[in-house]
Design a protein around this motif. Structure first.
Motif, PDB file in Angstrom:
ATOM      1  N   GLU A  85      22.869  52.264   3.634  1.00  0.00           N
ATOM      2  CA  GLU A  85      22.308  51.374   2.503  1.00  0.00           C
ATOM      3  C   GLU A  85      23.004  49.945   2.768  1.00  0.00           C
ATOM      4  O   GLU A  85      23.832  49.636   3.340  1.00  0.00           O
ATOM      5  CB  GLU A  85      23.029  52.265   1.393  1.00  0.00           C
ATOM      6  CG  GLU A  85      24.538  52.049   1.255  1.00  0.00           C
ATOM      7  CD  GLU A  85      25.158  53.126   0.478  1.00  0.00           C
ATOM      8  OE1 GLU A  85      24.233  53.864  -0.565  1.00  0.00           O
ATOM      9  OE2 GLU A  85      26.412  53.354   0.443  1.00  0.00           O
ATOM     10  N   PRO A  86      22.256  49.106   2.030  1.00  0.00           N
ATOM     11  CA  PRO A  86      22.792  47.701   2.133  1.00  0.00           C
ATOM     12  C   PRO A  86      24.072  47.301   1.559  1.00  0.00           C
ATOM     13  O   PRO A  86      24.797  48.216   0.865  1.00  0.00           O
ATOM     14  CB  PRO A  86      21.767  46.846   1.397  1.00  0.00           C
ATOM     15  CG  PRO A  86      20.969  47.843   0.667  1.00  0.00           C
ATOM     16  CD  PRO A  86      21.225  49.232   0.950  1.00  0.00           C
ATOM     17  N   TRP A  87      24.780  46.279   2.142  1.00  0.00           N
ATOM     18  CA  TRP A  87      26.091  45.912   1.711  1.00  0.00           C
ATOM     19  C   TRP A  87      26.183  46.020   0.057  1.00  0.00           C
ATOM     20  O   TRP A  87      27.286  46.479  -0.101  1.00  0.00           O
ATOM     21  CB  TRP A  87      26.162  44.422   2.292  1.00  0.00           C
ATOM     22  CG  TRP A  87      27.581  43.986   2.179  1.00  0.00           C
ATOM     23  CD1 TRP A  87      28.843  44.304   2.903  1.00  0.00           C
ATOM     24  CD2 TRP A  87      28.029  43.096   1.172  1.00  0.00           C
ATOM     25  NE1 TRP A  87      29.970  43.718   2.345  1.00  0.00           N
ATOM     26  CE2 TRP A  87      29.518  42.909   1.271  1.00  0.00           C
ATOM     27  CE3 TRP A  87      27.244  42.309   0.128  1.00  0.00           C
ATOM     28  CZ2 TRP A  87      30.257  42.198   0.392  1.00  0.00           C
ATOM     29  CZ3 TRP A  87      28.141  41.484  -0.812  1.00  0.00           C
ATOM     30  CH2 TRP A  87      29.331  41.424  -0.616  1.00  0.00           C
ATOM     31  N   MET A  88      25.533  45.144  -0.577  1.00  0.00           N
ATOM     32  CA  MET A  88      25.396  45.243  -2.064  1.00  0.00           C
ATOM     33  C   MET A  88      25.756  46.607  -2.406  1.00  0.00           C
ATOM     34  O   MET A  88      26.580  46.710  -3.365  1.00  0.00           O
ATOM     35  CB  MET A  88      24.231  44.649  -2.567  1.00  0.00           C
ATOM     36  CG  MET A  88      24.407  43.089  -2.467  1.00  0.00           C
ATOM     37  SD  MET A  88      25.631  42.335  -3.179  1.00  0.00           S
ATOM     38  CE  MET A  88      25.460  42.453  -4.816  1.00  0.00           C
ATOM     39  N   ILE A  89      25.004  47.762  -2.158  1.00  0.00           N
ATOM     40  CA  ILE A  89      25.396  48.848  -2.460  1.00  0.00           C
ATOM     41  C   ILE A  89      26.780  49.381  -2.252  1.00  0.00           C
ATOM     42  O   ILE A  89      27.342  50.018  -2.894  1.00  0.00           O
ATOM     43  CB  ILE A  89      24.106  49.879  -1.934  1.00  0.00           C
ATOM     44  CG1 ILE A  89      22.775  49.272  -2.312  1.00  0.00           C
ATOM     45  CG2 ILE A  89      24.430  51.126  -2.571  1.00  0.00           C
ATOM     46  CD1 ILE A  89      22.204  49.724  -3.367  1.00  0.00           C
ATOM     47  N   ARG A  90      27.069  49.155  -1.051  1.00  0.00           N
ATOM     48  CA  ARG A  90      28.350  49.742  -0.526  1.00  0.00           C
ATOM     49  C   ARG A  90      29.427  49.121  -1.230  1.00  0.00           C
ATOM     50  O   ARG A  90      30.464  49.700  -1.892  1.00  0.00           O
ATOM     51  CB  ARG A  90      28.395  49.245   0.934  1.00  0.00           C
ATOM     52  CG  ARG A  90      27.797  49.991   1.894  1.00  0.00           C
ATOM     53  CD  ARG A  90      28.170  49.705   3.339  1.00  0.00           C
ATOM     54  NE  ARG A  90      27.758  50.811   4.223  1.00  0.00           N
ATOM     55  CZ  ARG A  90      28.401  51.065   5.289  1.00  0.00           C
ATOM     56  NH1 ARG A  90      29.492  50.672   5.564  1.00  0.00           N
ATOM     57  NH2 ARG A  90      27.934  51.898   6.049  1.00  0.00           N
ATOM     58  N   ARG A  91      29.071  47.715  -1.685  1.00  0.00           N
ATOM     59  CA  ARG A  91      30.105  47.049  -2.483  1.00  0.00           C
ATOM     60  C   ARG A  91      30.171  47.847  -3.757  1.00  0.00           C
ATOM     61  O   ARG A  91      31.349  47.849  -4.273  1.00  0.00           O
ATOM     62  CB  ARG A  91      29.828  45.458  -2.688  1.00  0.00           C
ATOM     63  CG  ARG A  91      30.731  44.638  -3.312  1.00  0.00           C
ATOM     64  CD  ARG A  91      30.089  43.191  -3.368  1.00  0.00           C
ATOM     65  NE  ARG A  91      30.986  42.327  -3.994  1.00  0.00           N
ATOM     66  CZ  ARG A  91      30.826  42.377  -5.405  1.00  0.00           C
ATOM     67  NH1 ARG A  91      30.034  42.931  -5.999  1.00  0.00           N
ATOM     68  NH2 ARG A  91      31.751  41.330  -5.942  1.00  0.00           N
ATOM     69  N   ARG A  92      29.400  48.318  -4.397  1.00  0.00           N
ATOM     70  CA  ARG A  92      29.142  48.721  -5.744  1.00  0.00           C
ATOM     71  C   ARG A  92      29.887  50.133  -5.630  1.00  0.00           C
ATOM     72  O   ARG A  92      30.478  50.685  -6.509  1.00  0.00           O
ATOM     73  CB  ARG A  92      27.838  48.786  -6.392  1.00  0.00           C
ATOM     74  CG  ARG A  92      27.272  47.467  -6.766  1.00  0.00           C
ATOM     75  CD  ARG A  92      25.544  47.490  -6.883  1.00  0.00           C
ATOM     76  NE  ARG A  92      25.189  46.308  -6.891  1.00  0.00           N
ATOM     77  CZ  ARG A  92      24.059  46.108  -6.654  1.00  0.00           C
ATOM     78  NH1 ARG A  92      22.979  46.738  -6.483  1.00  0.00           N
ATOM     79  NH2 ARG A  92      23.733  44.373  -6.837  1.00  0.00           N
ATOM     80  N   VAL A  93      29.729  50.949  -4.433  1.00  0.00           N
ATOM     81  CA  VAL A  93      30.268  52.108  -4.365  1.00  0.00           C
ATOM     82  C   VAL A  93      31.651  52.084  -4.131  1.00  0.00           C
ATOM     83  O   VAL A  93      32.465  52.905  -4.989  1.00  0.00           O
ATOM     84  CB  VAL A  93      29.559  52.789  -3.114  1.00  0.00           C
ATOM     85  CG1 VAL A  93      30.265  54.075  -2.796  1.00  0.00           C
ATOM     86  CG2 VAL A  93      28.331  53.206  -3.295  1.00  0.00           C
ATOM     87  N   ALA A 135      13.872  61.388  -2.547  1.00  0.00           N
ATOM     88  CA  ALA A 135      14.989  60.588  -2.833  1.00  0.00           C
ATOM     89  C   ALA A 135      15.417  59.989  -1.525  1.00  0.00           C
ATOM     90  O   ALA A 135      15.784  60.741  -0.594  1.00  0.00           O
ATOM     91  CB  ALA A 135      15.995  60.913  -3.726  1.00  0.00           C
ATOM     92  N   ASP A 136      16.059  58.586  -1.537  1.00  0.00           N
ATOM     93  CA  ASP A 136      16.644  58.136  -0.389  1.00  0.00           C
ATOM     94  C   ASP A 136      18.160  58.566  -0.470  1.00  0.00           C
ATOM     95  O   ASP A 136      18.735  57.990  -1.382  1.00  0.00           O
ATOM     96  CB  ASP A 136      16.493  56.557  -0.468  1.00  0.00           C
ATOM     97  CG  ASP A 136      17.169  56.032   0.614  1.00  0.00           C
ATOM     98  OD1 ASP A 136      17.357  54.690   0.864  1.00  0.00           O
ATOM     99  OD2 ASP A 136      17.582  56.628   1.756  1.00  0.00           O
ATOM    100  N   ASP A 137      18.718  59.273   0.517  1.00  0.00           N
ATOM    101  CA  ASP A 137      20.110  59.509   0.355  1.00  0.00           C
ATOM    102  C   ASP A 137      20.780  59.109   1.471  1.00  0.00           C
ATOM    103  O   ASP A 137      21.902  59.696   1.912  1.00  0.00           O
ATOM    104  CB  ASP A 137      20.129  61.126   0.091  1.00  0.00           C
ATOM    105  CG  ASP A 137      19.563  61.838   0.956  1.00  0.00           C
ATOM    106  OD1 ASP A 137      19.604  63.200   1.201  1.00  0.00           O
ATOM    107  OD2 ASP A 137      18.955  61.523   1.951  1.00  0.00           O
ATOM    108  N   SER A 173      22.914  57.087   2.498  1.00  0.00           N
ATOM    109  CA  SER A 173      23.929  56.191   2.098  1.00  0.00           C
ATOM    110  C   SER A 173      24.683  55.339   3.259  1.00  0.00           C
ATOM    111  O   SER A 173      25.231  54.421   3.199  1.00  0.00           O
ATOM    112  CB  SER A 173      24.950  57.078   1.180  1.00  0.00           C
ATOM    113  OG  SER A 173      25.544  58.079   2.004  1.00  0.00           O
TER     114      SER A 173
END
Lengths: 359, 359
Positions: A45-53, A38-40, A42
């Motif tokens: 990670e792309p901006w969209m993921i950071r935004r969701r986090v 798994a990719d961990d 973090s």
């Protein structure tokens, strides 16, 4: 049978099927190589993921406020139950101080050691002259609190032998929940004695249960943030925390001066002079002082939640020997800097795991 | 000045006054010898004292019943708050699964790393073609729960690399408080996948909060007493907990038999097959099994009280690196058998001591 097996093994051909259903070539398959991990990462990670986090963190910050209210309600419950425990503590004090002798029906608590108890009882009634009269002269349970404290490693360590004559006059230890500022007080009640003038020595602990606006996700329930002692007023020349030395000093002209020097010695009563926490949050506190305060907070919590409610079990030492499930389960965490096993169970509110047999 | 002092010291005569006010003869006084130590020989104490101790124990047994009710009320509070947390968990699931994209005002959680975040955001809008499109194709937060689990030492240890392709389909972990029998269920929710047929795998924990009639003084709050797993229904040839080997066996007559052998390999999914606790309380359980169960109970408690509520902090790894007050205070207890630091903070209800600066 053994040799038959050996022959079969000699003639075997092995085909391996891995969980993907592919057929291997007869070698043992390393499953690990079949799957990507798994990719961990973090951090990359792309901006969209950071935004969701960030959105998840904002939700968690709201959760922390709910959790804070949960602990607030527990704190209200604690106050309610404190008042239910008070009558029991009052009865205990009546007995330990000897103000009241319990009736027979108040003493019929069944125990493993009852055979010995009944032998003693019989010996007493058979031979009223010896043990009977002598024991009847004993008021209450002498040195109840001192004995209980000396049975708990972390408290025993605080007590020097020069403290004991003072602590023999300790009649009660009580806890008092305080609303403003939120926290609790531990009161050490003394019978009139030749050492200290105070009838009560108090150690106060301040607690906070706030979600830090600047760092809401660090919230982790109520915590002790400070403590304060009190001034012990010693009777003249009875301060066991000091040794006085008078020195006659002769100078080179032959004249004599009398100088009194005082030396502090370690004492249980240092508990009432904890280090002060500077109000400036940027002041860097000494590591040693920090350790001392942490230990003090732990001890305060322990006295409040375990020692006072279960004092009789500490008096008999059963609290120290009947570890029961704790030890059975191989919970071999190292005691921190001499904190006893009792300290690992600091919280009244902490659900514990049972010995699976203990059901 | 230095030499003057030296001369004075050379001519000094020392008189010591001990705390009793007596004047010593100039030698340093050992205070300890002046006081008799407290009598803690409770085993040889007279019958009257034993009788009073029994009365105290009977009072404590009543206290245990009050304490049990206190925990019962906490348990009611927990149910009440569980329902308050549910909407937050539902929102979290919407975001991690990609069912819902958070609005801008739901993502404005301020953080130290915001400079980097804004750079990424700028790069994205400047160059919509590269990162933008690619990231927009990502649904939710991929492998959210697997990543979070892998960041927690004690959970990471349970996950073998052959488990990961299955756990990548883990969509949610939820907890459900159960009234009868008292306890909680941890539900692992899976998206449809090629490995397992179950959409939910469940681990149930039974708790008890009873004062044992035969030993009331051993009461110490609610405890986990048992746990149960569930049957994992694997798709054909997709059981990652087994390796299948087909053997062609040629006997001495030259005829060939095809035999399929299955070998179990360690797996995260063993979590759903915990050891059974025999109903006979006198059955002596294996020490190793006992340790395994204790560990399992700890993990269940941890997932319920810490991991599920704070999952995002485990996903980012911040829960593991921001030990904050814990580490500052030198709380260097040894981790038990690989249980991570997170495990030392198992209880939601446990008041903690603060870093004194943290006020």
């Amino acid at each position: 049978m053994e040799s038959q097996k050996g022959r079969e093994r000699g003639g075997e051909e092995v085909i391996t099927i891995n969980p993907d259903g592919e057929v291997g070539d007869g070698e043992e398959v390393d499953l690990n190589s079949y799957f990507k991990t798994a990719d961990d990462s973090s951090l990359t990670e792309p901006w969209m993921i950071r935004r969701r986090v960030k959105a998840l963190k904002k939700i968690l910050a709201r959760g922390m406020q709910i959790e804070r209210k949960f602990y607030e309600e527990i704190s209200i419950l604690e106050r309610k139950y404190e008042s239910l425990f008070q009558p029991l503590y009052a009865q205990r004090l009546q007995i330990t101080s000897g103000k009241c002798e319990p009736k027979d029906e108040e003493c019929d608590f069944p125990e493993d050691s009852d055979a010995a108890y009944e032998l003693l009882q019989k010996a007493r009634s058979d031979n009223k002259g010896s043990e009977g009269d002598e024991a009847d002269g004993i008021k209450g349970i002498p040195h109840f609190w001192l004995t209980a404290m000396k049975n708990v490693g972390v408290l025993a360590e605080m007590i020097e032998s020069h403290d004991e004559p003072v602590l023999q006059h300790l009649e009660n230890i009580s806890v008092e929940l305080v609303a403003e500022p939120n926290g609790f007080k531990i009161n050490f009640h003394f019978a009139p004695n030749e050492f200290i003038k105070n009838s009560v020595l108090t150690k106060s602990y301040t607690m906070k249960n706030d979600v830090d606006e600047r760092d809401p996700l660090s919230y982790d329930g109520p915590e002790i943030t400070n403590c304060h002692g009190c001034t012990v007023e010693w009777q003249e020349n009875r301060n066991v925390t000091q040794i006085q030395r008078q020195k006659k000093i002769k100078d080179k002209n032959g004249s004599v001066k009398l100088v009194t020097e005082k030396f502090r010695v370690p004492s249980f009563f240092d508990f009432f002079s904890p280090p002060e926490i500077p109000s400036d949050p940027n002041f860097e506190m000494d590591e040693e002082v920090l350790v001392q305060l942490t230990r003090d907070f732990d001890i305060g919590q322990f006295i409040r939640e375990t020692f006072i409610p279960r004092a009789v079990m500490h008096y008999t030492g059963e609290a120290e020997t009947d570890h029961g499930s704790d030890e059975d389960e191989g919970d071999d965490e190292t005691d921190y800097d001499g904190l006893s096993d009792d300290m690992s169970n600091l919280s009244m509110n902490k659900p514990r795991e049972a010995d699976p047999y203990d059901q």
